[in-house]
Design an enzyme around this catalytic site. Structure first.
Site, mmCIF file in Angstrom:
data_model
loop_
_atom_site.group_PDB
_atom_site.id
_atom_site.type_symbol
_atom_site.label_atom_id
_atom_site.label_comp_id
_atom_site.label_asym_id
_atom_site.label_seq_id
_atom_site.Cartn_x
_atom_site.Cartn_y
_atom_site.Cartn_z
ATOM 1 N N TYR A 1 -4.854 3.651 9.791
ATOM 2 C CA TYR A 1 -4.637 4.026 11.188
ATOM 3 C C TYR A 1 -5.969 4.227 11.912
ATOM 4 O O TYR A 1 -6.134 3.861 13.077
ATOM 5 C CB TYR A 1 -3.796 5.302 11.226
ATOM 6 C CG TYR A 1 -3.229 5.684 12.582
ATOM 7 C CD1 TYR A 1 -3.453 4.913 13.721
ATOM 8 C CD2 TYR A 1 -2.434 6.831 12.708
ATOM 9 C CE1 TYR A 1 -2.919 5.277 14.950
ATOM 10 C CE2 TYR A 1 -1.889 7.196 13.929
ATOM 11 C CZ TYR A 1 -2.149 6.416 15.047
ATOM 12 O OH TYR A 1 -1.619 6.780 16.270
ATOM 13 N N ASN B 1 -4.527 9.034 2.559
ATOM 14 C CA ASN B 1 -5.012 8.262 3.706
ATOM 15 C C ASN B 1 -5.497 9.144 4.854
ATOM 16 O O ASN B 1 -6.679 9.195 5.145
ATOM 17 C CB ASN B 1 -3.919 7.319 4.216
ATOM 18 C CG ASN B 1 -4.120 5.897 3.756
ATOM 19 O OD1 ASN B 1 -5.049 5.601 3.011
ATOM 20 N ND2 ASN B 1 -3.246 5.010 4.192
ATOM 21 N N GLU B 2 -4.566 9.823 5.512
ATOM 22 C CA GLU B 2 -4.955 10.556 6.692
ATOM 23 C C GLU B 2 -3.956 11.644 7.068
ATOM 24 O O GLU B 2 -2.778 11.586 6.693
ATOM 25 C CB GLU B 2 -5.138 9.628 7.897
ATOM 26 C CG GLU B 2 -3.864 9.067 8.494
ATOM 27 C CD GLU B 2 -3.387 7.787 7.854
ATOM 28 O OE1 GLU B 2 -2.224 7.797 7.380
ATOM 29 O OE2 GLU B 2 -4.121 6.800 7.840
ATOM 30 N N ASP C 1 -3.947 11.471 23.020
ATOM 31 C CA ASP C 1 -2.704 11.302 22.269
ATOM 32 C C ASP C 1 -2.735 12.044 20.943
ATOM 33 O O ASP C 1 -1.693 12.319 20.355
ATOM 34 C CB ASP C 1 -2.430 9.814 22.019
ATOM 35 C CG ASP C 1 -1.838 9.133 23.240
ATOM 36 O OD1 ASP C 1 -1.544 9.834 24.224
ATOM 37 O OD2 ASP C 1 -1.674 7.897 23.216
ATOM 38 N N ASP D 1 0.817 -1.215 0.000
ATOM 39 C CA ASP D 1 0.000 0.000 0.000
ATOM 40 C C ASP D 1 0.851 1.265 0.000
ATOM 41 O O ASP D 1 0.417 2.307 -0.494
ATOM 42 C CB ASP D 1 -0.920 0.003 1.224
ATOM 43 C CG ASP D 1 -1.963 -1.100 1.172
ATOM 44 O OD1 ASP D 1 -2.122 -1.703 0.086
ATOM 45 O OD2 ASP D 1 -2.589 -1.376 2.205
ATOM 46 N N GLY D 2 2.058 1.188 0.547
ATOM 47 C CA GLY D 2 2.928 2.357 0.587
ATOM 48 C C GLY D 2 3.293 2.881 -0.785
ATOM 49 O O GLY D 2 3.503 4.088 -0.958
ATOM 50 N N THR E 1 -9.553 2.439 6.647
ATOM 51 C CA THR E 1 -9.114 1.062 6.907
ATOM 52 C C THR E 1 -7.648 1.011 7.323
ATOM 53 O O THR E 1 -7.083 -0.083 7.424
ATOM 54 C CB THR E 1 -9.313 0.189 5.649
ATOM 55 O OG1 THR E 1 -8.662 0.811 4.529
ATOM 56 C CG2 THR E 1 -10.786 0.027 5.337
#
Length: 447
Positions: A328, A285-286, A315, A185-186, A326
């Site tokens: 982190y 992603n995020e 945190d 995925d990276g 889907t």
């Protein structure tokens, strides 16, 4: 009738060669600029659009909770095959098909670095693309610096035909027709980071560890690549986040290479009066805001369209796309959202509250995150796991849905591929099935 009238008005505004249908509420709304706030509305979201020709007044689009209409042209030659029966802005996922305005001639091959198992698939793919399809192949320069490739004499003639580039130095965004990823995925996240505007179609082969976003198997790559080149493939439009990080200048000079900033974009705008530095990113992603190395809780304020909605004490917090739900976010307890759902997810990381649950907000909202005035320490932000930087008092992170999605090519269709990944990669709802009653037990209950 109102919807039909809106469509007629939009069709008049767009040029005949426009490949995508854009609503009047969001067409062209992709630029950022510093502007003096309107008195009494300092916290409101800027909804200004480009002024009309011959008009001195600034036109403003209406506020909408819907996400911006995604650009459906990908790179120089690819686009989504339009469905004339579509009435809503969002197409049926099963109807999203890839087509080419012209035959693709150039391809970017992204290979996972420092993985010896990918050398042979990489060589086979490149030979097939160059010799069988007569395509121009782009690769990152450091890929060819691998000793196993540099010392392979048989691969030498092919290696000389490569076009190479360096991340953060060379802009290849207008040179690539489509992308092939070899790895996990990276590699898809890396491909996204290379294109800060329109992204060419991406075909991802599962040669990594997880492979949730890489649906293709490499065994029969020739026929699959041929299908894509011929324009016979389904695609899913993975929305991205447009992230703007604004920092107060504190006497530090930004690293520049050949007029490009650290993220490969032209030098960020500086406002001499305000003394701020702005950087913009596209995130697949995020966006993660966390407490970094500090032992104190993070303490950040979250604004939605200019209104303070909550303060995160814990945190940190994750702002993710449906694709990132889907990743982190799932590990932090969020729900998993199909990529075709227009939404942004807000997920706390270990919040110091029993009632702070993850939430999903419409894709069209604008989120702004800043350190709370009561914060005891700074925070840190990372974008798709990269570009990690410190956020201090006075800095801000503005997040909304980008108009430039990542078109990911499917093996079958967006729905089938997604549930296949849930089952194969995340083992979603795997459980030993309950045994049925024996016939004698059922008879005993009836009596």
């Amino acid at each position: 009738m109102e919807m039909e009238q809106e469509k007629m008005n939009v069709s008049k505004e767009l040029s005949p060669d426009a490949a995508s249908y854009c609503c009047s509420a969001c067409h062209g709304d992709e630029t950022w600029s510093y502007s003096r706030p309107v008195r009494g509305r300092a916290k409101s979201r800027s909804l200004s659009a480009s002024p009309a020709l011959g008009s001195t007044k600034e036109s403003r689009r209406t506020r909408s909770l819907h996400g911006p209409c995604p650009v459906t042209t990908f790179g120089p030659k690819a686009c989504v095959l339009q469905n004339p029966q579509t009435i809503m802005h969002i197409q049926d996922p099963a109807s999203q098909r890839l087509t080419w305005n012209k035959s693709p001639k150039s391809v970017l091959v992204i290979k996972k670095i420092r993985d010896a198992s990918l050398l042979q698939p990489f060589k086979e793919l490149c030979v097939y693309l160059m010799e069988e399809n007569n395509m121009i192949v782009y690769v990152e320069k450091k890929v060819l610096e691998d000793p196993a490739i540099a010392s392979d004499d048989n691969f030498g003639p092919v290696k000389k035909k490569f076009c190479t580039f360096r991340e953060d130095y060379d802009d290849i965004s207008n040179q690539i027709d489509f992308i092939i990823c070899l790895g996990g995925d990276g590699t898809l996240l890396y491909a996204s980071s290379l294109f800060q505007g329109s992204v060419p179609p991406v075909m991802a082969f599962h040669l990594g560890s997880l492979g949730f976003l890489t649906p293709f198997n490499f065994e029969n790559f020739q026929s699959q690549v041929t299908q894509v080149i011929e324009g016979n493939a389904a695609i899913v439009l993975r929305s991205r986040l447009k992230v703007r990080v604004v920092k107060e200048l504190r006497g530090k000079k930004m690293t520049m290479h050949n007029g490009l900033s650290e993220n490969g974009l032209p030098a960020p705008g500086l406002d001499a009066e305000v003394g701020k530095q702005a950087m913009q990113y596209q995130v697949l992603n995020e966006v993660v805001i966390d407490r970094g190395p500090s032992s104190y809780l993070s303490n950040v304020d979250v604004y939605l369209d200019g209104h303070l909605i909550t303060t995160v004490q814990g945190d940190g917090v994750i702002v993710s796309t449906p694709t990132g739900s889907t990743a982190y976010a799932a590990a932090a307890g969020a729900s998993m959202i199909h990529p075709n759902v227009p939404a942004i997810m807000l997920t706390p990381i270990c919040p110091h509250s029993l009632s702070f649950r993850p939430i999903v907000v419409p894709a069209g909202v604008e989120l702004k995150i800043m350190l709370s005035p009561e914060a005891r320490n700074t925070a840190w932000v990372s974008l798709d796991g990269r570009k990690r930087q410190e956020i201090r008092h006075g800095d801000s992170i503005t997040i909304t849905t980008s108009r430039y999605p990542l078109p990911s090519i499917c093996v079958r269709d967006p729905v089938s591929d997604w549930f296949e990944s849930l089952a194969q990669c995340l083992h979603w709802n795997v459980r030993k099935k309950q045994a049925h009653f024996a016939e004698d037990e059922e008879d005993g209950e009836d009596s």
